[in-house]
Design a protein around this motif. Sequence first.
Motif: not given
Length: 398
Positions: A66-71
């Motif tokens: 998901x793009x919501x919790x990227x590093x």
Amino acid sequence: MTAPDVLFTPLTLPCGQVLKNRLVKAAMSDSLGDGRGNPTDPQIRLYERWAEGGAAAALVGEVQASPRFAEKPGNLVLAPGSDPDRFRALARRGTARGCRLWLQLGHAGAMAYPPISAAKGPSALDLPGLSCGALSSQEIAALPARFAATAELAKALGFSGVEVHAAHGFLLSQFLSPLFNRRDDDYGGSLENRSRLMMEVIDAVRTAVGPDYPVIVKLNATDQLEGGLEEDEALDVVAALDSRAVDLIDISGGTYFPGAKSASDRAGGGPYFADFARRARTRTRHPLMATGGFKTMEDAVEAIESGAVDAVGLARAFVLEPDLAEKWRSGRTGPPAFPRFRSPPEGGVTAWYTMRITELAEDREGRDPPDLDRALALYEERDRARAAIWTAHFGPPA
């Protein structure tokens, strides 16, 4: 066996996949995605180079479901809406010469990059340099299926396996850690409860990809943080993994907590987690790999000959010499020339190696690399530019 025999004897994983040797390019956050979650031409070339250089396998670090919790905004996102042709190209060229290309399934949780994420972890935290909300029970319940869907896509697009990332302070590591995890439900408290989400993710991924596809788990030997996961509990997690269909346990350590020391800051030389692997060997039937601190062929040979590990994960060594495995196989046994940095700024060494990765990807590593301050400035400038692309493509943090 002679030293090359030890390193260049094939390894058969429990699922049946065969590694042509024991040298694996360990996961790193290469920050080379296009800002929309898709591979770029330089990134595809990078993994092709490591494959051509003789590595048995290479791991693509921090591939998000998901793009919501990227590093970082250079992470890949493999989900419906991703560009399948770009991922197929990465899988095809990254498996040259029999190299296996594994995707590391990531979720940064509390460590999610603030400009593009609204960070959430096991528990709400408000600490110097780190603030996050807590995942709800419903959000936790949805995670195993999300990891599994990305693993299923990875298999369909031609990647050789997946790694469940439960190390370095990212989400599954946060659940394991009593420092991050202060929940009082079925996912907090006892080690069994703190391990529950990781186990559910592994089970869901295995169900999605079937019995003949590699599922690797990356686990911290220690968080190297006061109040975090320590070695005795980590050994219990290794033992608990014996009931799961896992093909390789990748042992590392340390946490990307703001201001925390990295594994490479520890005193003394040599591999960082080989001693832990020797202890873990008595607790599991699964093959083991240690990642961190391997700088010479002698380090790798000793770890395998001693029975501590079955494979060796090298990261910075492969950044300095992408054809290191082929050099060692052909008898050129000297170690890479590791740079020495005096009083580096926080994040400077990571930035230097990341920009060196960029040079490899663009086939221009013959130039003198930038100094640490310049590397850090370039690294941060690129993150800012890609964060703007990310937000325009995926929308603002939810």
